[in-house]
Design an enzyme around this catalytic site. Structure first.
Site, PDB file in Angstrom:
ATOM      1  N   GLY A  24       0.949  -1.289  -0.334  1.00  0.00           N
ATOM      2  CA  GLY A  24       0.383  -0.297   0.495  1.00  0.00           C
ATOM      3  C   GLY A  24       0.912   1.407  -0.184  1.00  0.00           C
ATOM      4  NE  ARG A  85      -1.379  -4.865  -1.024  1.00  0.00           N
ATOM      5  CZ  ARG A  85      -1.618  -3.908  -1.015  1.00  0.00           C
ATOM      6  NH1 ARG A  85      -3.076  -3.335  -1.617  1.00  0.00           N
ATOM      7  NH2 ARG A  85      -2.305  -3.390   0.406  1.00  0.00           N
ATOM      8  CG  ASP A 116       4.694  -7.963   8.544  1.00  0.00           C
ATOM      9  OD1 ASP A 116       5.937  -8.398   9.044  1.00  0.00           O
ATOM     10  OD2 ASP A 116       4.346  -9.189   8.070  1.00  0.00           O
ATOM     11  CB  THR A 139       2.718  -0.102   6.283  1.00  0.00           C
ATOM     12  OG1 THR A 139       1.113   0.228   6.478  1.00  0.00           O
ATOM     13  CG2 THR A 139       2.731   0.172   7.062  1.00  0.00           C
ATOM     14  CG  ASP A 141      -2.077  -0.722   7.677  1.00  0.00           C
ATOM     15  OD1 ASP A 141      -2.549   0.604   7.516  1.00  0.00           O
ATOM     16  OD2 ASP A 141      -1.960  -1.613   6.779  1.00  0.00           O
ATOM     17  CG  ASP A 143       1.134  -2.967  10.123  1.00  0.00           C
ATOM     18  OD1 ASP A 143       1.960  -3.068   9.035  1.00  0.00           O
ATOM     19  OD2 ASP A 143      -0.111  -3.894   9.426  1.00  0.00           O
ATOM     20  NE  ARG A 185      -6.376  -5.755   3.775  1.00  0.00           N
ATOM     21  CZ  ARG A 185      -6.561  -5.474   3.047  1.00  0.00           C
ATOM     22  NH1 ARG A 185      -7.297  -6.286   1.957  1.00  0.00           N
ATOM     23  NH2 ARG A 185      -5.517  -4.852   2.221  1.00  0.00           N
TER      24      ARG A 185
END
Ligand code: ADP
Ligand code: F6P
Length: 334
Positions: A24, A85, A116, A139, A141, A143, A185
């Site tokens: 992303g 992707r 990741d 990212t 996120d 995460d 997500r």
């Protein structure tokens, strides 16, 4: 201010460093590309850009970049290299092809800006080829284990908070309950930070199971103390599957709600000052690491310190949502 590690730059083996963005997109990726390219050239090596992540690499979309190629991009969201992707990269055969293309192009080191998943691919590429690969965490996120911060997170949270402020104006004018869905997500980091910063009454994250009873109770508690509107921030990956199913469940219990899905708005926009500084620093240190002989790993931030962590310590491990922050958020909404 970030504390940068002192790396001894040898600069005698690395001649050509390629950079790609993968997964992303995130605001600040352009600033990171710029830092990689300019630092590489400033320290005497050549810079190459790979279009469209691993998919573009497999198509041979590898081109030289010069300092002016990355002029006027520090303030732009998205990624000038574009991203993708790439299912083929999950296969040994796909990565073998990528390695051949990198060798043919004379690329002796790679910088992967992504999340990741991108780092799992990067790690395998390094293991299977010996080509040095450094990851830069990009990212929204936030995460990725091994770093407290990722490029784009701060901007995404700021965007979320600005949008919640606007929603709150109309929510309070109409005495409404709004369910606001944010990205994430698998991770509640965006929801947690956006929720705290936006003054949400409730925050629902994938990592913690929330019962409908507790959500209703938080709405009722607000009503009891005179609140006429509520904002509930919901991570897209929560157990209810986002705001639409949650709104239906609440409807069954007699609560009328409005929904707002912030979605990809959080991925776009000009990067914040914080993200520009983070991207510029991590992009530069990624190149310093390669030129000082580091073979693999991610350049991240722990506390204020920029650190390099081996891919094997970070990939495939879930990032931990800070429980203390969840508690703070709960108490702030009392
Ligand atoms: P992110 O990097 O943001 O986490 P993805 O998980 O979609 O995004 O990963 C981006 C790309 O990285 C994937 O499309 C794929 O090409 C590559 N990738 C992800 N996981 C792996 C893996 N286990 N092995 C090899 N390549 C992977
Ligand atoms: O990983 C970043 C992210 O924006 C997640 O928050 C979100 O779940 C996902 O990417 C969406 O990906 P896509 O744009 O491919 O649907």
């Amino acid at each position: 201010m970030l504390i940068v590690p002192k790396l001894k730059i040898k600069n005698n083996a690395v001649k050509r460093i390629a950079v790609l963005t993968s997964g992303g997109d995130a605001p600040g990726m352009n600033a990171a590309i710029r830092a990689v390219v300019r630092t590489t050239i400033a320290l005497g090596s050549e810079a190459m850009g790979i279009q469209r992540g691993y998919a573009g690499l497999l198509e041979g979309l590898v081109h030289p970049l010069v300092p002016s190629s990355v002029a006027n991009i520090i303030q732009r969201g998205g990624t000038i290299l574009r991203t993708s992707r790439c299912p083929e990269f999950h296969k040994v055969s796909g990565r073998k092809k990528a390695i051949e293309i990198l060798r043919r192009q004379g690329v002796d080191s790679l910088v992967v800006i992504g999340g990741d998943g991108s780092f799992r691919g990067a790690h395998l590429l390094h293991q299977e080829s010996g080509i040095p690969v450094i990851g830069v965490p990009g990212t929204i996120d936030n995460d990725i284990p091994g770093t407290d911060d990722t490029i784009g997170f701060d901007t995404a949270v700021n965007t979320g908070i600005q949008l919640i402020d606007k929603i709150r104006d109309t929510a309070s004018s109409h005495d409404r309950i709004f369910l606001v869905e944010v990205m994430g997500r698998h991770s509640g980091m965006i929801a947690l930070h956006t929720g705290i910063g936006g003054g949400a009454e409730s925050i629902i994250v994938p990592e913690v199971k929330s019962s409908l009873d507790s959500i209703c109770e938080s709405i009722d508690r607000g009503v009891r103390r005179g609140k006429t509107s509520s904002i509930i921030v919901v991570a897209e990956g929560c157990q209810f599957g986002g705001v639409t199913p949650l709104a239906k469940e609440l409807e069954k219990r007699g609560y009328s709600t409005k929904i707002a899905i912030l979605g990809h708005t959080q991925r776009g926009g000009s990067p914040s000052a914080h993200d520009r500084l983070l991207s510029s620093t991590l992009g530069a240190v990624a190149v310093h690491a390669l030129l000082s002989g580091v073979k693999e790993g991610m350049v991240g931030v722990k506390g204020r310190e920029v650190q390099i962590t081996s891919f094997k310590k970070i990939t495939g491990k879930p990032a931990v949502l800070p429980a203390e922050l969840l508690l703070i958020a709960k108490n702030l909404a009392v």
